[in-house]
Design a protein around this motif. Sequence first.
Motif, PDB file in Angstrom:
ATOM      1  N   LEU A 199      35.414  52.860  32.538  1.00 32.80           N
ATOM      2  CA  LEU A 199      36.775  53.136  32.079  1.00 32.80           C
ATOM      3  C   LEU A 199      37.774  52.117  32.617  1.00 32.80           C
ATOM      4  N   LEU A 200      37.552  51.666  33.862  1.00 32.62           N
ATOM      5  CA  LEU A 200      38.447  50.683  34.461  1.00 32.62           C
ATOM      6  C   LEU A 200      38.043  49.242  34.138  1.00 32.62           C
ATOM      7  N   HIS A 201      36.859  49.090  33.516  1.00 31.24           N
ATOM      8  CA  HIS A 201      36.328  47.753  33.200  1.00 31.24           C
ATOM      9  C   HIS A 201      36.121  46.921  34.469  1.00 31.24           C
ATOM     10  N   LYS A 202      35.738  47.590  35.553  1.00 30.62           N
ATOM     11  CA  LYS A 202      35.461  46.925  36.821  1.00 30.62           C
ATOM     12  C   LYS A 202      34.186  47.529  37.404  1.00 30.62           C
ATOM     13  N   HIS A 203      33.166  46.687  37.641  1.00 32.94           N
ATOM     14  CA  HIS A 203      31.852  47.170  38.059  1.00 32.94           C
ATOM     15  C   HIS A 203      31.905  47.715  39.485  1.00 32.94           C
ATOM     16  N   PRO A 204      31.352  48.908  39.726  1.00 33.14           N
ATOM     17  CA  PRO A 204      31.393  49.488  41.072  1.00 33.14           C
ATOM     18  C   PRO A 204      30.650  48.667  42.134  1.00 33.14           C
ATOM     19  N   ASP A 205      29.698  47.830  41.724  1.00 30.99           N
ATOM     20  CA  ASP A 205      28.930  47.057  42.707  1.00 30.99           C
ATOM     21  C   ASP A 205      29.590  45.737  43.075  1.00 30.99           C
ATOM     22  N   LYS A 206      30.752  45.472  42.505  1.00 33.75           N
ATOM     23  CA  LYS A 206      31.407  44.187  42.761  1.00 33.75           C
ATOM     24  C   LYS A 206      32.770  44.396  43.422  1.00 33.75           C
ATOM     25  N   ALA A 207      33.126  43.461  44.289  1.00 35.60           N
ATOM     26  CA  ALA A 207      34.496  43.362  44.786  1.00 35.60           C
ATOM     27  C   ALA A 207      35.141  42.184  44.065  1.00 35.60           C
ATOM     28  N   PHE A 220      37.912  47.180  44.548  1.00 32.51           N
ATOM     29  CA  PHE A 220      36.595  47.470  45.115  1.00 32.51           C
ATOM     30  C   PHE A 220      36.395  48.988  45.117  1.00 32.51           C
ATOM     31  N   TYR A 221      35.172  49.395  45.397  1.00 29.79           N
ATOM     32  CA  TYR A 221      34.806  50.808  45.342  1.00 29.79           C
ATOM     33  C   TYR A 221      34.291  51.256  46.713  1.00 29.79           C
ATOM     34  N   ASP A 258      28.756  56.896  43.475  1.00 24.48           N
ATOM     35  CA  ASP A 258      27.488  57.517  43.105  1.00 24.48           C
ATOM     36  C   ASP A 258      27.754  58.529  42.003  1.00 24.48           C
ATOM     37  N   ALA A 259      26.712  59.216  41.569  1.00 27.72           N
ATOM     38  CA  ALA A 259      26.848  60.108  40.420  1.00 27.72           C
ATOM     39  C   ALA A 259      27.819  61.255  40.685  1.00 27.72           C
ATOM     40  N   GLU A 260      27.884  61.703  41.953  1.00 25.23           N
ATOM     41  CA  GLU A 260      28.725  62.854  42.281  1.00 25.23           C
ATOM     42  C   GLU A 260      30.179  62.484  42.506  1.00 25.23           C
ATOM     43  N   ARG A 261      30.434  61.318  43.088  1.00 35.44           N
ATOM     44  CA  ARG A 261      31.812  60.943  43.400  1.00 35.44           C
ATOM     45  C   ARG A 261      31.960  59.426  43.359  1.00 35.44           C
ATOM     46  N   CYS A 262      33.071  58.983  42.786  1.00 38.03           N
ATOM     47  CA  CYS A 262      33.338  57.552  42.694  1.00 38.03           C
ATOM     48  C   CYS A 262      34.818  57.319  42.966  1.00 38.03           C
ATOM     49  N   THR A 263      35.108  56.315  43.785  1.00 32.74           N
ATOM     50  CA  THR A 263      36.487  55.973  44.124  1.00 32.74           C
ATOM     51  C   THR A 263      36.716  54.488  43.898  1.00 32.74           C
ATOM     52  N   ALA A 264      37.739  54.164  43.125  1.00 32.43           N
ATOM     53  CA  ALA A 264      38.164  52.776  42.920  1.00 32.43           C
ATOM     54  C   ALA A 264      39.437  52.547  43.709  1.00 32.43           C
ATOM     55  N   ALA A 265      39.504  51.411  44.389  1.00 28.35           N
ATOM     56  CA  ALA A 265      40.676  51.081  45.195  1.00 28.35           C
ATOM     57  C   ALA A 265      41.296  49.792  44.692  1.00 28.35           C
ATOM     58  N   LEU A 266      42.627  49.790  44.664  1.00 24.72           N
ATOM     59  CA  LEU A 266      43.372  48.577  44.340  1.00 24.72           C
ATOM     60  C   LEU A 266      44.220  48.223  45.560  1.00 24.72           C
ATOM     61  N   LEU A 267      43.972  47.065  46.127  1.00 21.30           N
ATOM     62  CA  LEU A 267      44.710  46.568  47.285  1.00 21.30           C
ATOM     63  C   LEU A 267      45.483  45.330  46.850  1.00 21.30           C
ATOM     64  N   LEU A 268      46.797  45.365  47.031  1.00 20.82           N
ATOM     65  CA  LEU A 268      47.629  44.237  46.635  1.00 20.82           C
ATOM     66  C   LEU A 268      48.151  43.537  47.880  1.00 20.82           C
TER      67      LEU A 268
END
Length: 490
Positions: free
Chosen positions: A21-29, A42-43, A47-57
């Motif tokens: 949905l974010l067009h950003k792969h969880p395995d990549k920074a 970065f993430y 995993d299947a149960e929980r996923c967190t995407a972080a944006l650091l500016l």
Amino acid sequence: MFVTISTTGTAADPATDLGYLLHKHPDKAQAFSTSYGTAHVFYPEADAERCTAALLLETDTLALVRRGKGKGKGRGGAPDAALAQYVNDRPYAASSLLAVALSTVFSSALRGVCTARPERAAAPLPLRVEVPALPARGGAALVRRLFEPLGWSVTADPVPLDTAFPEWGDSRYVRLVLESDRLTLAEALRHLYVLLPVLDDAKHYWVSADEVDKLLRAGDGWLAGHPEQQLITSRYLSRRWSLTRQARERLELVRLAEADDSEVEEIDNAVAQETEAEERPTPLAEQRRAAILTALHASGAARVLDLGCGQGQLVRALLKDTRFTEIVGVDVSVRALTIAARRIGLDRMGERQAARVKLVQGSLAYTDNRLKGYDAAVLSEVIEHLDLPRLPALEYSVFGHARPRTVVVTTPNVEYNVRWESLPAGHVRHGDHRFEWTREEFRAWAATVAGRHGYDVEFVPVGPDDPEVGPPTQMAVFHRHDTEKEAKAA
């Protein structure tokens, strides 16, 4: 400057779909250059149960100063201490800088576009958004007033000025946590994009006229009806009065256009429930559409405009009748048109069927050359949603400029309201109705319009025609006089 977006999932619908949905792969920074620094995605967990995407500016304070709008000047224009241009909260607290980074890095997600998981993009997700440091001019109470009407559960904990000296009290910053399972990711991102700079009450760039379009795009579907709309538009547009007025006028048109006859439908259902199942009457909305189709058939129209088409109920009915070769639905609300396209199955139609229908965005308060040359136009339950001073503009754009051969107008008959026990005395049928006319008032208006623009008009009752109070819906059918000049042009 930091924000995290989290969701939960199952084996069938894994939380890691957030990466699609974010067009950003969880395995990549990943890192992205912006005009004012570098945005990192970065993430912390995936995993299947929980996923967190972080944006650091990471903000480049020197770039802010060079571009002329750091924190170095107060609202009145007087310079603060020179050091304040370089030492301020911009690298740490969420602001318009973070909002712009969100729209830049997650642009496709902000629009709700995801070809890999379109069903997930269109569906509500269990979302948790955290912003560790958010400037809140107005405090935690204002944060709640802005986010709670949008379906968020809000935690806004004030950040103390200094934990070592609690007597100093709280700062103007809060730690924000938003939780909801009723919103799509795109809706969540649009809320953040608008409301982060609103709470900070400052922007890092000059606010120009195109900011109104940005605000309305991001606010589509929620800003027009928000109880704090006035504050949001004023702060987002940096209190530029002319832009704020323009935004409010356009939002008012959206609000009027998005209002439909849902409350009337509820009244119809309430009346129907009082009758035995086998004796339930046809809902008034269906009777109204049938009456409109009958009038269009009698006029011989093939190319029809549905003006103020809303969510496409009449467009769908017109499509079922092959006598109508071209159908154009017009509405000021992009959101309503999106719903209409989904309801009529526009993306699933065959080529021949799709060629018959078109949905276009436009306001009936302005003349529009795209609407000229059609056989008929329908204004079904539209005029009562406008303030009376706005009616002449609609009248001219339809009857004076577009000039279809036939115009069908339906509107409630206020005299009939006494027959609905579920409608309190003195109330209109829908909370957004600006007026409801008696039969005499509607006939007088229609006769004036017809005389002014060269039409004949006939009146048709819709629904049971009560001998005392008339029908629940009154309909006027206008037929244009074809002058010699117009006949040659046709």
